[in-house]
Design a protein around this motif. Structure first.
Motif, PDB file in Angstrom:
ATOM      1  N   ILE A   1       0.807  -1.421   0.067  1.00  0.00           N
ATOM      2  CA  ILE A   1       0.080   0.113   0.045  1.00  0.00           C
ATOM      3  C   ILE A   1       0.784   1.255   0.037  1.00  0.00           C
ATOM      4  O   ILE A   1       1.743   1.419   0.703  1.00  0.00           O
TER       5      ILE A   1
ATOM      6  N   VAL B   1       4.517   3.600   8.568  1.00  0.00           N
ATOM      7  CA  VAL B   1       3.696   3.141   9.497  1.00  0.00           C
ATOM      8  C   VAL B   1       3.076   1.798   9.185  1.00  0.00           C
ATOM      9  O   VAL B   1       2.733   1.360   7.768  1.00  0.00           O
ATOM     10  N   LYS B   2       2.625   0.772  10.213  1.00  0.00           N
ATOM     11  CA  LYS B   2       2.180  -0.276   9.783  1.00  0.00           C
ATOM     12  C   LYS B   2       0.703  -0.300   9.638  1.00  0.00           C
ATOM     13  O   LYS B   2      -0.079  -1.182   9.313  1.00  0.00           O
ATOM     14  N   GLY B   3      -0.032   0.806  10.301  1.00  0.00           N
ATOM     15  CA  GLY B   3      -1.438   0.869  10.264  1.00  0.00           C
ATOM     16  C   GLY B   3      -1.936   2.326  10.684  1.00  0.00           C
ATOM     17  O   GLY B   3      -0.820   3.036  11.217  1.00  0.00           O
ATOM     18  N   VAL B   4      -3.117   2.515  10.239  1.00  0.00           N
ATOM     19  CA  VAL B   4      -3.751   3.844  10.603  1.00  0.00           C
ATOM     20  C   VAL B   4      -5.080   3.544  11.211  1.00  0.00           C
ATOM     21  O   VAL B   4      -5.750   2.763  10.650  1.00  0.00           O
ATOM     22  N   ARG B   5      -5.552   4.175  11.966  1.00  0.00           N
ATOM     23  CA  ARG B   5      -6.836   4.099  12.551  1.00  0.00           C
ATOM     24  C   ARG B   5      -7.794   4.677  11.942  1.00  0.00           C
ATOM     25  O   ARG B   5      -7.533   5.762  11.180  1.00  0.00           O
ATOM     26  N   PHE B   6      -9.100   4.042  11.662  1.00  0.00           N
ATOM     27  CA  PHE B   6      -9.995   4.654  10.889  1.00  0.00           C
ATOM     28  C   PHE B   6     -10.581   5.892  11.079  1.00  0.00           C
ATOM     29  O   PHE B   6     -10.811   6.663  10.492  1.00  0.00           O
TER      30      PHE B   6
ATOM     31  N   THR C   1      -8.568   8.384  12.278  1.00  0.00           N
ATOM     32  CA  THR C   1      -7.651   9.102  11.975  1.00  0.00           C
ATOM     33  C   THR C   1      -7.813   9.508  10.326  1.00  0.00           C
ATOM     34  O   THR C   1      -7.854  10.425   9.962  1.00  0.00           O
ATOM     35  N   LEU C   2      -7.926   8.353   9.764  1.00  0.00           N
ATOM     36  CA  LEU C   2      -8.223   8.511   8.281  1.00  0.00           C
ATOM     37  C   LEU C   2      -9.368   9.362   8.054  1.00  0.00           C
ATOM     38  O   LEU C   2      -9.463  10.076   7.040  1.00  0.00           O
TER      39      LEU C   2
ATOM     40  N   ARG D   1      -3.042   0.877  -3.802  1.00  0.00           N
ATOM     41  CA  ARG D   1      -2.496  -0.443  -3.775  1.00  0.00           C
ATOM     42  C   ARG D   1      -1.402  -0.588  -4.947  1.00  0.00           C
ATOM     43  O   ARG D   1      -1.930  -0.348  -6.125  1.00  0.00           O
TER      44      ARG D   1
ATOM     45  N   LEU E   1      -4.686   6.802  -0.505  1.00  0.00           N
ATOM     46  CA  LEU E   1      -3.965   5.189  -0.142  1.00  0.00           C
ATOM     47  C   LEU E   1      -4.179   4.460  -1.566  1.00  0.00           C
ATOM     48  O   LEU E   1      -5.105   4.502  -2.089  1.00  0.00           O
TER      49      LEU E   1
ATOM     50  N   LEU F   1       3.317   9.036   8.694  1.00  0.00           N
ATOM     51  CA  LEU F   1       2.278   8.662   7.841  1.00  0.00           C
ATOM     52  C   LEU F   1       2.473   9.044   6.335  1.00  0.00           C
ATOM     53  O   LEU F   1       2.285   8.177   5.330  1.00  0.00           O
TER      54      LEU F   1
END
Length: 70
Positions: A3, A40-45, A47-48, A65, A63, A35
């Motif tokens: 991603i 980062v390995k992930g992002v909170r919904f 935050t997004l 793919r 984002l 970010l």
């Protein structure tokens, strides 16, 4: 399939500064920088969602793919 984060592109198109966005979202400048770099390995919904609210965009706008070569 990795991603890729294109947040910096969207911010440039909207003329938004990192400090403004970080303050609105409620994260540090350092975390926003990580970010934007895709480190980062992930992002909170949540935050997004706040990022998209501020930039008036969809998650798919920041984002992407990328398909790996076979």
């Amino acid at each position: 399939m990795p991603i890729r984060v294109t947040l910096n592109v969207m911010m440039a198109e909207r003329n938004v500064r990192s400090k403004e966005l970080a303050a609105y979202v409620g994260i540090t400048d350092a975390n926003l920088s990580l970010l934007k770099q895709g480190k980062v390995k992930g992002v909170r919904f949540e935050t997004l969602e706040r990022i998209c609210d501020y930039l008036d965009c969809e998650p798919g706008d920041i984002l992407r793919r990328e398909k790996r070569a076979p």
